[in-house]
Write an enzyme that holds these catalytic residues in place. Sequence first.
Site, short mmCIF file in Angstrom:
data_model
loop_
_atom_site.label_atom_id
_atom_site.label_comp_id
_atom_site.label_asym_id
_atom_site.label_seq_id
_atom_site.Cartn_x
_atom_site.Cartn_y
_atom_site.Cartn_z
N ILE A 255 0.98 -1.05 -0.15
CA ILE A 255 0.13 -0.09 0.06
C ILE A 255 1.02 1.39 -0.07
O ILE A 255 1.24 1.76 1.04
CB ILE A 255 -0.99 0.02 1.24
CG1 ILE A 255 -1.75 -1.26 1.27
CG2 ILE A 255 -2.01 1.35 1.21
CD1 ILE A 255 -2.75 -1.26 2.53
N PRO A 256 1.10 1.98 -1.28
CA PRO A 256 2.67 2.74 -1.47
C PRO A 256 2.13 4.04 -0.88
O PRO A 256 2.16 5.21 -1.38
CB PRO A 256 2.37 2.65 -2.92
CG PRO A 256 1.14 2.41 -3.67
CD PRO A 256 0.29 1.61 -2.39
N CYS A 257 2.18 4.14 0.58
CA CYS A 257 2.41 5.50 1.23
C CYS A 257 3.34 6.27 0.87
O CYS A 257 3.31 7.64 0.98
CB CYS A 257 2.23 5.42 2.56
SG CYS A 257 3.20 4.28 3.39
N HIS A 258 4.48 5.74 0.39
CA HIS A 258 5.55 6.65 -0.22
C HIS A 258 5.34 7.43 -1.21
O HIS A 258 6.16 8.08 -1.51
CB HIS A 258 6.85 5.64 -0.25
CG HIS A 258 6.73 4.48 -1.33
ND1 HIS A 258 5.96 3.24 -1.04
CD2 HIS A 258 6.92 4.72 -2.86
CE1 HIS A 258 5.87 2.76 -2.03
NE2 HIS A 258 6.31 3.41 -3.09
#
Length: 295
Positions: A255-258
């Site tokens: 889950i690409p919060c970056h």
Amino acid sequence: MTDMTLTAETNPPAGRSRYHFEVMRRAIDVIDVAGPQARLEDVAAEMGMSAAHFQRVFSDWAGISPKRFAQYLALGHAKSLLQDRFTTLEAAHAAGLSGTGRLHDLFLRWEAMSPGDFARDGAGLDIAWGWFDSPFGPALVTGTARGICGIAFASEAGEDAAFADLTGRWPAAAFTESPGRLAPWVDSAFGQGGGGPTPLVMIGAPFQIKVWEALMRIPSGHVTTYSEIAGAIGHPKAVRAVGTAVGRNPISLLIPCHRALRKSGGLGGYHWGLPVKRAILAWESARADAGVSGG
């Protein structure tokens, strides 16, 4: 609330050789200081390696040469990403990048726990955990019988802090050390498996899950802003709350919060350390430009 239970199976923990990432981490520090003018020979010498061997190891990890990677690592790269690779989440959703289809560079299958399950702090859940190698150093992975529910990176935070962080999110759950149960999903998640689906289980409040769903529409090598996410989930004024939910994402990388940045082009925060966020963004951008499949 019941106490968190920790048990251990007899399965031996997975091997955790960190040499590969530690070399990359040290090299990134050297490249970061030297900037785009970094010379291959100088960086290799700092690593105690020959130039040819270092270039081969680094290129296997990044998909491009150390010299080119320095351009992606520059602090201004986030601003250029917003200019060149900004993702409008509504358009991404219309293109079929949703939780039931192929999500950017990873094939994910996800489901969300009910609000009632979340409110019980994980009571009744048996959560397996284990340490694994990842492209960004040692990763703590947790999962229920239905899929991965947590990924933490320990290269900046440290293993004890990462473990306390993830297990503290579901204090009423029973945690069992069982890397063998998680290994097939982890191999798939980090691009080492046979291409099977990686199941995810989102354990969070309804608002958080909406934010995490929006994050999963951002393709690898692209970025969006906190305000764009707020608009996409129907709460355009809730930018601060969106930022908090992004920071509470328990399943890093997948889950690409970056990929969420400030509107100004600033990196914003990252729960597992800004050096890790910069490295992930640079790694994804470099591999996207090089045509290398991400993991």
